[in-house]
Design an enzyme around this catalytic site. Structure first.
Site, PDB file in Angstrom:
ATOM      1  N   GLY A  39       0.808  -1.228   0.000  1.00  0.00           N
ATOM      2  CA  GLY A  39       0.000   0.000   0.000  1.00  0.00           C
ATOM      3  C   GLY A  39       0.828   1.258   0.000  1.00  0.00           C
ATOM      4  O   GLY A  39       0.466   2.277   0.581  1.00  0.00           O
ATOM      5  N   SER A  42       0.320  -4.189   4.904  1.00  0.00           N
ATOM      6  CA  SER A  42       0.638  -4.402   6.314  1.00  0.00           C
ATOM      7  C   SER A  42       0.599  -3.079   7.065  1.00  0.00           C
ATOM      8  O   SER A  42       1.031  -2.047   6.546  1.00  0.00           O
ATOM      9  CB  SER A  42       2.044  -5.007   6.431  1.00  0.00           C
ATOM     10  OG  SER A  42       2.504  -4.924   7.760  1.00  0.00           O
ATOM     11  N   ALA A  56       9.324  13.871  -5.831  1.00  0.00           N
ATOM     12  CA  ALA A  56       9.415  14.693  -7.049  1.00  0.00           C
ATOM     13  C   ALA A  56       9.117  13.808  -8.254  1.00  0.00           C
ATOM     14  O   ALA A  56       9.342  12.603  -8.215  1.00  0.00           O
ATOM     15  CB  ALA A  56      10.814  15.297  -7.169  1.00  0.00           C
ATOM     16  N   LYS A  63       7.354  21.849  -9.898  1.00  0.00           N
ATOM     17  CA  LYS A  63       8.765  21.548 -10.178  1.00  0.00           C
ATOM     18  C   LYS A  63       9.015  21.835 -11.648  1.00  0.00           C
ATOM     19  O   LYS A  63       8.515  21.132 -12.517  1.00  0.00           O
ATOM     20  CB  LYS A  63       9.056  20.076  -9.863  1.00  0.00           C
ATOM     21  CG  LYS A  63      10.410  19.582 -10.347  1.00  0.00           C
ATOM     22  CD  LYS A  63      10.507  18.058 -10.287  1.00  0.00           C
ATOM     23  CE  LYS A  63      11.769  17.520 -10.889  1.00  0.00           C
ATOM     24  NZ  LYS A  63      11.773  16.032 -10.966  1.00  0.00           N
ATOM     25  N   PRO A 115      15.661  21.287 -17.311  1.00  0.00           N
ATOM     26  CA  PRO A 115      14.291  21.777 -17.300  1.00  0.00           C
ATOM     27  C   PRO A 115      13.297  20.802 -17.920  1.00  0.00           C
ATOM     28  O   PRO A 115      13.695  19.751 -18.435  1.00  0.00           O
ATOM     29  CB  PRO A 115      14.398  23.013 -18.189  1.00  0.00           C
ATOM     30  CG  PRO A 115      15.357  22.561 -19.257  1.00  0.00           C
ATOM     31  CD  PRO A 115      16.354  21.668 -18.547  1.00  0.00           C
ATOM     32  N   THR A 175      12.803   9.377 -10.996  1.00  0.00           N
ATOM     33  CA  THR A 175      12.229   8.420 -11.957  1.00  0.00           C
ATOM     34  C   THR A 175      11.409   7.313 -11.307  1.00  0.00           C
ATOM     35  O   THR A 175      10.807   6.506 -12.017  1.00  0.00           O
ATOM     36  CB  THR A 175      13.365   7.765 -12.760  1.00  0.00           C
ATOM     37  OG1 THR A 175      14.419   7.376 -11.873  1.00  0.00           O
ATOM     38  CG2 THR A 175      13.926   8.738 -13.788  1.00  0.00           C
ATOM     39  N   GLY A 176      11.340   7.247  -9.985  1.00  0.00           N
ATOM     40  CA  GLY A 176      10.633   6.139  -9.333  1.00  0.00           C
ATOM     41  C   GLY A 176       9.152   6.119  -9.688  1.00  0.00           C
ATOM     42  O   GLY A 176       8.615   5.097 -10.146  1.00  0.00           O
TER      43      GLY A 176
HETATM   44  C1  LIG Z   1      15.917   7.677  -0.984  1.00  0.00           C
HETATM   45  C2  LIG Z   1      14.835   7.598  -2.026  1.00  0.00           C
HETATM   46  C3  LIG Z   1      14.363   8.760  -2.633  1.00  0.00           C
HETATM   47  C4  LIG Z   1      13.371   8.686  -3.611  1.00  0.00           C
HETATM   48  N1  LIG Z   1      12.944   9.839  -4.243  1.00  0.00           N
HETATM   49  C5  LIG Z   1      12.041   9.734  -5.253  1.00  0.00           C
HETATM   50  C6  LIG Z   1      11.590  10.880  -5.968  1.00  0.00           C
HETATM   51  O1  LIG Z   1      11.972  12.016  -5.665  1.00  0.00           O
HETATM   52  N2  LIG Z   1      10.723  10.705  -6.995  1.00  0.00           N
HETATM   53  C7  LIG Z   1      10.249   9.475  -7.338  1.00  0.00           C
HETATM   54  O2  LIG Z   1       9.487   9.383  -8.286  1.00  0.00           O
HETATM   55  N3  LIG Z   1      10.631   8.359  -6.661  1.00  0.00           N
HETATM   56  C8  LIG Z   1      11.502   8.478  -5.640  1.00  0.00           C
HETATM   57  N4  LIG Z   1      11.871   7.355  -4.959  1.00  0.00           N
HETATM   58  C9  LIG Z   1      11.192   6.074  -5.274  1.00  0.00           C
HETATM   59  C10 LIG Z   1       9.854   6.057  -4.529  1.00  0.00           C
HETATM   60  O3  LIG Z   1      10.076   6.196  -3.159  1.00  0.00           O
HETATM   61  C11 LIG Z   1       9.141   4.721  -4.780  1.00  0.00           C
HETATM   62  O4  LIG Z   1       9.047   4.509  -6.162  1.00  0.00           O
HETATM   63  C12 LIG Z   1       7.730   4.750  -4.228  1.00  0.00           C
HETATM   64  O5  LIG Z   1       7.714   5.164  -2.892  1.00  0.00           O
HETATM   65  C13 LIG Z   1       7.099   3.390  -4.392  1.00  0.00           C
HETATM   66  O6  LIG Z   1       7.458   2.564  -3.369  1.00  0.00           O
HETATM   67  P1  LIG Z   1       6.663   1.171  -3.300  1.00  0.00           P
HETATM   68  O7  LIG Z   1       5.183   1.465  -3.167  1.00  0.00           O
HETATM   69  O8  LIG Z   1       7.092   0.365  -4.476  1.00  0.00           O
HETATM   70  O9  LIG Z   1       7.235   0.482  -2.000  1.00  0.00           O
HETATM   71  P2  LIG Z   1       7.034   0.849  -0.481  1.00  0.00           P
HETATM   72  O10 LIG Z   1       6.753   2.299  -0.294  1.00  0.00           O
HETATM   73  O11 LIG Z   1       8.217   0.257   0.203  1.00  0.00           O
HETATM   74  O12 LIG Z   1       5.703   0.064  -0.037  1.00  0.00           O
HETATM   75  C14 LIG Z   1       5.742  -1.328   0.199  1.00  0.00           C
HETATM   76  C15 LIG Z   1       4.383  -1.748   0.740  1.00  0.00           C
HETATM   77  O13 LIG Z   1       4.323  -3.173   0.821  1.00  0.00           O
HETATM   78  C16 LIG Z   1       3.746  -3.530   2.051  1.00  0.00           C
HETATM   79  N5  LIG Z   1       4.213  -4.867   2.421  1.00  0.00           N
HETATM   80  C17 LIG Z   1       5.465  -5.342   2.396  1.00  0.00           C
HETATM   81  N6  LIG Z   1       5.472  -6.629   2.826  1.00  0.00           N
HETATM   82  C18 LIG Z   1       4.187  -6.944   3.115  1.00  0.00           C
HETATM   83  C19 LIG Z   1       3.545  -8.120   3.598  1.00  0.00           C
HETATM   84  N7  LIG Z   1       4.215  -9.241   3.883  1.00  0.00           N
HETATM   85  N8  LIG Z   1       2.207  -8.104   3.774  1.00  0.00           N
HETATM   86  C20 LIG Z   1       1.497  -6.973   3.475  1.00  0.00           C
HETATM   87  N9  LIG Z   1       2.034  -5.830   3.032  1.00  0.00           N
HETATM   88  C21 LIG Z   1       3.378  -5.828   2.848  1.00  0.00           C
HETATM   89  C22 LIG Z   1       4.205  -2.451   3.023  1.00  0.00           C
HETATM   90  O14 LIG Z   1       3.364  -2.402   4.157  1.00  0.00           O
HETATM   91  C23 LIG Z   1       4.058  -1.202   2.127  1.00  0.00           C
HETATM   92  O15 LIG Z   1       2.719  -0.763   2.165  1.00  0.00           O
HETATM   93  C24 LIG Z   1      12.838   7.423  -3.962  1.00  0.00           C
HETATM   94  C25 LIG Z   1      13.286   6.261  -3.340  1.00  0.00           C
HETATM   95  C26 LIG Z   1      14.285   6.337  -2.382  1.00  0.00           C
HETATM   96  C27 LIG Z   1      14.762   5.068  -1.735  1.00  0.00           C
HETATM   97  N1  LIG Z   2       9.345  12.726 -20.066  1.00  0.00           N
HETATM   98  C1  LIG Z   2       9.995  13.956 -19.720  1.00  0.00           C
HETATM   99  C2  LIG Z   2      11.263  13.688 -18.934  1.00  0.00           C
HETATM  100  C3  LIG Z   2      11.943  14.936 -18.578  1.00  0.00           C
HETATM  101  C4  LIG Z   2      12.143  16.001 -19.403  1.00  0.00           C
HETATM  102  N2  LIG Z   2      12.799  16.998 -18.688  1.00  0.00           N
HETATM  103  C5  LIG Z   2      12.997  16.573 -17.448  1.00  0.00           C
HETATM  104  C6  LIG Z   2      13.555  17.225 -16.373  1.00  0.00           C
HETATM  105  C7  LIG Z   2      13.588  16.543 -15.192  1.00  0.00           C
HETATM  106 CL1  LIG Z   2      14.239  17.367 -13.848  1.00  0.00          CL
HETATM  107  C8  LIG Z   2      13.108  15.256 -15.057  1.00  0.00           C
HETATM  108  C9  LIG Z   2      12.534  14.613 -16.136  1.00  0.00           C
HETATM  109  C10 LIG Z   2      12.484  15.278 -17.328  1.00  0.00           C
HETATM  110  C11 LIG Z   2       9.009  14.789 -18.927  1.00  0.00           C
HETATM  111  O1  LIG Z   2       8.626  14.355 -17.851  1.00  0.00           O
HETATM  112  O2  LIG Z   2       8.680  15.874 -19.402  1.00  0.00           O
END
Ligand SMILES: Cc1cc2nc3c(=O)[nH]c(=O)nc-3n(C[C@H](O)[C@H](O)[C@H](O)COP(=O)(O)OP(=O)(O)OC[C@H]3O[C@@H](n4cnc5c(N)ncnc54)[C@H](O)[C@@H]3O)c2cc1C
Ligand SMILES: N[C@H](Cc1c[nH]c2cc(Cl)ccc12)C(=O)O
Length: 514
Positions: free
Chosen positions: A10, A36, A47, A75, A93, A359-360
């Site tokens: 979730g 969970s 972001a 952003k 940008p 990109t996440g």
């Molecule tokens: C340091 C850092 C910075 C980031 N910054 C960015 C950003 O700026 N921009 C961006 O686009 N992305 C960013 N990301 C990526 C982004 O955080 C993730 O893509 C996003 O949060 C998705 O996470 P998730 O839902 O896949 O996993 P999680 O957030 O880890 O969620 C996992 C879920 O699974 C559940 N779960 C696990 N095991 C069980 C179980 N056995 N039973 C039931 N439930 C369970 C947990 O309870 C939780 O709800 C960053 C990641 C990191 C590590």
């Molecule tokens: N698909 C593009 C990806 C992209 C273009 N410019 C930037 C700048 C930054 Cl900071 C992140 C991603 C991209 C879009 O999202 O427009």
């Protein structure tokens, strides 16, 4: 006909998937999400790409509805500080490069050098961000009318179909967004179970028949979506699908994060993410409405968690106070195949590169949109799985290559971390592309050849900002009449000055939205 989907997890990926599937497939497919209460979400991920707007548009979520609920800000790009040398900064940008007489302004700029900063001379956003302006006027109109507004248009444009470049993305509190999407999905019929999945049971073919929960019995379904984060409970643990590490080319494997309340009126609200290079990685600063998200992404081979936390707290200053730090170990790479049998991994379980280009969530949105485009029926055509896995692998491999370029082509080499980035292994194909770019600037046919979210202007912005790769303009621009290029540089300069004078501050615009 496939009738039921079970999502485990979730976090941002779980609730983005649940919300999108309910909107796209309606009552034809039931959606159950189990998460969970004991296992926390990653808690970061704030972001985005500009294309996330298609996700919100498709769900019918207008900015004035969801942004205040998620403390969201705009952003207009990423500000890279101290990557070329300490004290230097430049922007990446969401703004394409104007073309004059068949050549992008990059060639004209390199040939004519009209000013000290490439990004300021060719992009409108540089001055807007430097002056902390909003990208919209108080009446809601965009600063540049050529951008195609999709707001309110239910027609679905998915990521890879976007033809225009929208000028901004968003920054938001990921936990608040997950809560908002949970409301959206459950109001539209998604079933929400808060429980631990204790076991994943496979049938004789190795397909998932059901998951066993602690208090809600067995959850059966046709399609299981693994949104369990880095642990990959279904795809990596139960189905034993291997993980392909990127660590040989991207050494940053750790992070430490802080959530810092701030007085925005005093501090200002810059509409961008900032990536400030450090001795063993870089620190992100993401201004939200009312607080900043900040964290140090670093390589544990060069820096330990205590030193990283000290560095982050010094960087933030007194506002860090005794705030609790969140230490994160990152799994860098991708699951070899994100779709195996009747299990699809979306989010961190599918793959992750460090968050340098935000990109996440882009990977999540891409995975969800591709799942709908490849949605199976009872025949479970293996060709759909194969096509999906190829698209997902290419997106992640392409982003990996683009991120390696950030370190390999950064001019700074003042310590082992930055020197090693110049000699570390390169992903297949990048060495050849770098050689091509030394003769001719990157273009559509010389960047990573498959859809990965970035266009040539992103490569050009980074290479001209990072300063570590010698670049030269096309020879022809030195022989051509440059009057139209001069006019374009002047238009950008004059329009930038005018917009800075007329646009409200981002703080003023967002405050009036509440
Ligand atoms: C340091 C850092 C910075 C980031 N910054 C960015 C950003 O700026 N921009 C961006 O686009 N992305 C960013 N990301 C990526 C982004 O955080 C993730 O893509 C996003 O949060 C998705 O996470 P998730 O839902 O896949 O996993 P999680 O957030 O880890 O969620 C996992 C879920 O699974 C559940 N779960 C696990 N095991 C069980 C179980 N056995 N039973 C039931 N439930 C369970 C947990 O309870 C939780 O709800 C960053 C990641 C990191 C590590
Ligand atoms: N698909 C593009 C990806 C992209 C273009 N410019 C930037 C700048 C930054 Cl900071 C992140 C991603 C991209 C879009 O999202 O427009």
């Amino acid at each position: 006909m496939l009738g039921s989907v079970v999502i485990v997890g979730g976090g941002t990926s779980g609730w983005m998937t649940a919300a999108y599937l309910r909107r796209a497939l309606g009552d034809k497919v039931s959606v159950t999400l189990v998460e969970s209460k004991r296992i926390k979400t990653i808690g970061v991920g704030e972001a985005t790409f500009s294309t996330v707007r298609h996700f919100f548009d498709y769900l019918g979520m207008a900015e004035h509805e969801w942004m205040p609920r998620c403390n969201a800000t705009y952003k207009l790009g990423i500000r890279f500080e101290n990557w070329r040398e300490k004290g230097h900064y430049f922007y990446h940008p969401f703004e394409r490069l104007p073309v004059v007489d068949g050549f992008p302004l990059t060639d004209w700029w390199l040939a004519k050098q009209p000013g000290p900063r490439f990004d300021q001379d060719v992009f409108l956003m540089s001055s807007i961000v430097d002056n902390e302006r909003s990208p919209r006027f108080l009446d809601g109109t965009l600063f540049e009318q050529e951008f195609v507004e999709r707001a309110g248009d239910p027609a679905r444009t998915t990521l890879s179909e976007q033809s225009t470049q929208f000028p901004y993305a968003y920054q938001f509190d990921a936990s608040l967004l997950a809560d908002y999407l949970c409301e959206y999905a459950t109001e539209r019929g998604a079933r929400h179970i808060e429980d631990d999945v204790l076991d994943v049971v496979r049938d004789e073919r190795g397909w998932i028949s059901h998951v066993v929960t602690k208090e809600h019995g067995d959850l059966t379904g046709d399609l299981f979506i693994d949104c369990t984060g880095f642990r990959g409970l279904l795809i990596n643990q139960a189905l034993e699908e291997p993980f392909v590490s990127y660590q040989d080319t991207l050494p940053n494997d750790s992070a430490v994060a802080l959530r810092v309340p701030v007085d925005m009126e005093k501090r200002g609200l810059r509409p961008c993410t900032t990536a400030t290079a450090q001795d063993a990685g870089w620190i992100w600063t993401i201004p939200l409405y009312g607080r900043i998200g900040t964290g140090y992404v670093y390589a544990s081979d060069y820096c330990g968690p205590e030193e990283a936390e000290r560095t982050l707290r010094e960087f933030v200053g007194p506002e860090a106070g005794d705030l609790e730090a969140n230490h994160i170990r990152m799994r860098i790479g991708r699951t070899r195949q994100s779709w195996v049998n009747n299990c699809v991994a979306i989010g961190l379980s599918s793959g992750f590169v460090e968050p340098l280009e935000s990109t996440g969530i882009f990977f999540i949105q891409h995975g969800i949109e591709q799942l709908v485009k490849h949605f199976p029926d009872a025949g479970w055509d293996p060709g759909l799985r194969s096509s999906y896995n190829t698209a997902v692998a290419r997106v992640m491999d392409g982003v990996r290559e683009f991120l390696v370029l950030h370190y390999h082509c950064a001019a700074r080499a003042d310590n082992a971390y930055w020197r090693d980035a110049k000699t570390r292994a390169l992903p297949d194909g990048l060495a050849e592309r770098l050689e091509q770019w030394r003769s001719k600037l990157p273009s559509t046919d010389t960047i990573y050849p498959h859809y990965h979210g970035f266009e040539p202007y992103s490569y050009l912005s980074m290479l001209l900002g990072l300063g570590g790769l010698e670049l030269k303009p096309a020879n022809a621009v030195s022989l051509m009449d440059d009057s139209r290029a001069a006019d374009e540089f002047r238009r950008i300069k004059d329009l930038s000055h005018d917009l800075v004078k007329r646009l409200p501050s981002q703080y003023e615009y967002l405050s009036q939205m509440r």
